[in-house]
Motif scaffolding. Structure first.
Motif, short mmCIF file in Angstrom:
data_model
loop_
_atom_site.label_atom_id
_atom_site.label_comp_id
_atom_site.label_asym_id
_atom_site.label_seq_id
_atom_site.Cartn_x
_atom_site.Cartn_y
_atom_site.Cartn_z
N ARG A 2 0.86 -1.19 0.00
CA ARG A 2 0.00 0.00 0.00
C ARG A 2 0.89 1.23 0.00
NH1 ARG A 2 -4.38 1.44 4.83
NH2 ARG A 2 -5.59 3.02 3.68
N ASN A 3 0.42 2.33 -0.54
CA ASN A 3 1.28 3.52 -0.57
C ASN A 3 1.65 3.93 0.86
OD1 ASN A 3 0.07 6.25 0.33
ND2 ASN A 3 -1.62 5.38 -0.89
N PRO A 4 2.93 4.24 1.09
CA PRO A 4 3.43 4.46 2.45
C PRO A 4 2.83 5.66 3.18
CG PRO A 4 5.09 5.02 0.83
CD PRO A 4 4.00 4.32 0.09
N LYS A 5 2.32 6.64 2.44
CA LYS A 5 1.73 7.80 3.12
C LYS A 5 0.43 7.41 3.81
CE LYS A 5 3.96 10.88 -0.18
NZ LYS A 5 3.84 11.84 -1.29
N ASP A 6 -0.42 6.67 3.12
CA ASP A 6 -1.65 6.18 3.75
C ASP A 6 -1.33 5.16 4.84
OD1 ASP A 6 -3.75 7.64 2.59
OD2 ASP A 6 -3.77 6.39 0.80
N VAL A 7 -0.28 4.36 4.63
CA VAL A 7 0.13 3.40 5.67
C VAL A 7 0.48 4.13 6.95
CG1 VAL A 7 1.91 1.75 6.36
CG2 VAL A 7 0.94 1.62 4.07
N SER A 8 1.23 5.21 6.84
CA SER A 8 1.67 5.94 8.04
C SER A 8 0.49 6.52 8.81
CB SER A 8 2.65 7.06 7.66
OG SER A 8 1.99 8.14 7.00
N VAL A 9 -0.50 7.05 8.10
CA VAL A 9 -1.68 7.63 8.75
C VAL A 9 -2.52 6.54 9.40
CG1 VAL A 9 -3.85 8.85 8.36
CG2 VAL A 9 -1.76 9.67 7.26
N SER A 10 -2.76 5.46 8.68
CA SER A 10 -3.56 4.36 9.20
C SER A 10 -2.88 3.71 10.40
CB SER A 10 -3.78 3.32 8.10
OG SER A 10 -4.60 2.27 8.56
N TYR A 21 4.67 10.67 15.51
CA TYR A 21 4.68 9.30 15.01
C TYR A 21 5.38 9.23 13.65
CZ TYR A 21 3.28 4.84 13.15
OH TYR A 21 3.32 3.58 12.60
N LEU A 22 5.13 10.22 12.80
CA LEU A 22 5.73 10.22 11.47
C LEU A 22 7.26 10.22 11.55
CD1 LEU A 22 5.39 10.25 8.44
CD2 LEU A 22 5.17 12.74 8.53
N ASP A 23 7.80 10.97 12.49
CA ASP A 23 9.26 10.98 12.67
C ASP A 23 9.78 9.56 12.90
OD1 ASP A 23 9.44 13.72 12.39
OD2 ASP A 23 9.36 14.12 14.54
N LEU A 24 9.09 8.82 13.77
CA LEU A 24 9.50 7.45 14.07
C LEU A 24 9.28 6.53 12.87
CD1 LEU A 24 8.02 7.19 17.69
CD2 LEU A 24 10.43 7.44 17.08
N PHE A 62 8.83 12.66 2.93
CA PHE A 62 8.45 11.35 2.42
C PHE A 62 9.20 11.06 1.11
CE2 PHE A 62 4.76 10.21 5.07
CZ PHE A 62 4.84 8.82 4.98
N ASP A 63 9.22 12.06 0.23
CA ASP A 63 9.89 11.90 -1.05
C ASP A 63 11.37 11.58 -0.85
OD1 ASP A 63 7.58 12.37 -2.42
OD2 ASP A 63 7.99 14.49 -2.80
N ASP A 64 11.99 12.29 0.09
CA ASP A 64 13.42 12.12 0.33
C ASP A 64 13.74 10.80 1.01
OD1 ASP A 64 14.05 14.54 -0.81
OD2 ASP A 64 13.97 15.66 1.07
N VAL A 65 12.93 10.42 2.00
CA VAL A 65 13.25 9.28 2.85
C VAL A 65 12.72 7.96 2.29
CG1 VAL A 65 12.97 8.29 5.16
CG2 VAL A 65 13.33 10.74 4.90
N ILE A 66 11.54 7.99 1.68
CA ILE A 66 10.90 6.74 1.29
C ILE A 66 10.63 6.64 -0.21
CG2 ILE A 66 8.77 5.40 1.48
CD1 ILE A 66 8.71 5.89 4.39
N ASP A 67 9.90 7.59 -0.76
CA ASP A 67 9.42 7.46 -2.14
C ASP A 67 10.54 7.24 -3.16
OD1 ASP A 67 6.97 7.75 -1.11
OD2 ASP A 67 6.41 9.57 -2.19
#
Length: 305
Positions: free
Chosen positions: A135-143, A164-167, A287-292
């Motif tokens: 699943r796309n990681p942005k929605d994963v982080s929120v969920s 939480y997002l930092d972690l 997100f773009d820098d770290v994950i995408d």
């Protein structure tokens, strides 16, 4: 007898005390729920699990659609669109006190958030059909944030989404980093070409459930009609699954021991793109820098809306 060395406890709580403690098992970050020794014993039991030739395993990082896919595969195996009376946790590998995989009749639909190295040792040898869903990681982080903020005790999170997002971006959450998890499974597929693995995307399943359900049916060897796929798609719509969770499913354990009183349970929205209501422009750039960009470098392109 060889004496096992006690693993180092890693405290990854932030300056406000929000977060968790971990230890490392086979290179994988594991949250300490009781003690590392207890968790290591749980993992060893999973690794020793006797697999059956007709087992199917669903592998997914948390909040990537495990419940959804488990219901779909279970219905396909049953040949109807009726809900299994039990919740998927009875067949979830690595869930202490709740897992009942050994007691389940065949054909079993097992599921897990574990990394490959912690799954049953015979998975490759027996060529167990495995479905991997992303699943796309942005929605994963929120969920995932809403999930852990609803949990009690040491599994829960009392901080803000930003905390939480930092972690999450640092991989200091239960299950470790999302990039590492996906990278691990892609490597498994590359190293074990004879292991039957079907890769799905949550967003594609959402956009065209009937087509993807038929793909799953073909993969697990079930002959199905378009009508049955449509019935399963309808039964497994988010709204109907959420209702079935309380109206049809048998409770396991005491939910008041798991969830905070104000929490509404496992199901929240199940939407694609809800991240836009939570992630700021600056956070999106992170997100773009770290994950995408890491995913794009590996040829993985997610759908974000």
């Amino acid at each position: 007898m060889e004496r096992r060395q006690t693993p180092e406890i890693l405290n990854y709580r932030n300056e406000n005390g929000h977060g968790w403690s971990f230890y490392i098992n086979d290179g994988v970050l594991r949250r300490v729920s009781t003690t590392p020794e207890d968790d290591m014993e749980i993992i060893r039991n999973v690794q020793k699990l006797e697999l059956r030739d007709d087992d199917v395993i669903i592998a997914a990082y948390s909040k990537c659609g495990t419940h959804w896919l488990w219901e779909i595969v279970t219905m396909l195996r049953a040949g109807n669109s009726e809900y299994h009376k039990k919740k998927k946790e009875i067949a979830m590998l690595g869930m202490p006190k709740l897992e009942r995989a050994d007691e389940l009749p065949s054909p079993r639909v097992l599921n897990s958030h574990l990394h490959f190295c912690h799954l049953p040792e015979k998975l490759v040898e027996k060529r167990i059909k495995t479905i991997f869903i992303m699943r796309n990681p942005k929605d994963v982080s929120v969920s995932y944030y809403h999930h852990v903020s609803g949990l009690k005790q040491d599994a829960g999170f009392e901080g803000t989404y930003s905390e939480y997002l930092d972690l999450f971006l640092e991989g200091k959450v239960s299950g470790g980093g999302y990039v590492d998890y996906v990278k691990d499974w892609r490597q498994v597929k590359q190293d074990n070409p004879d292991l039957p693995i079907l890769t799905l995307f949550y967003e594609n399943l959402k956009k065209d459930p009937v087509k993807n359900i038929k793909t799953v049916a073909d993969f697990i060897g079930e002959s199905v009609t378009n009508e049955l796929c449509e019935q399963i798609a309808e039964a497994c719509s988010f709204k109907k699954m959420k209702a079935a969770d309380t109206e049809v499913k048998e409770a396991f354990g005491n939910s008041s021991d798991i969830w905070k009183e104000s929490h509404k349970g496992m199901y929240r929205k199940g939407e694609v793109g809800d991240w836009k209501n939570w992630i700021t422009v600056a956070q999106d750039e992170r997100f773009d820098d770290v994950i995408d960009r890491k995913f794009e470098a590996k040829g993985i392109v997610f759908t974000y809306e």
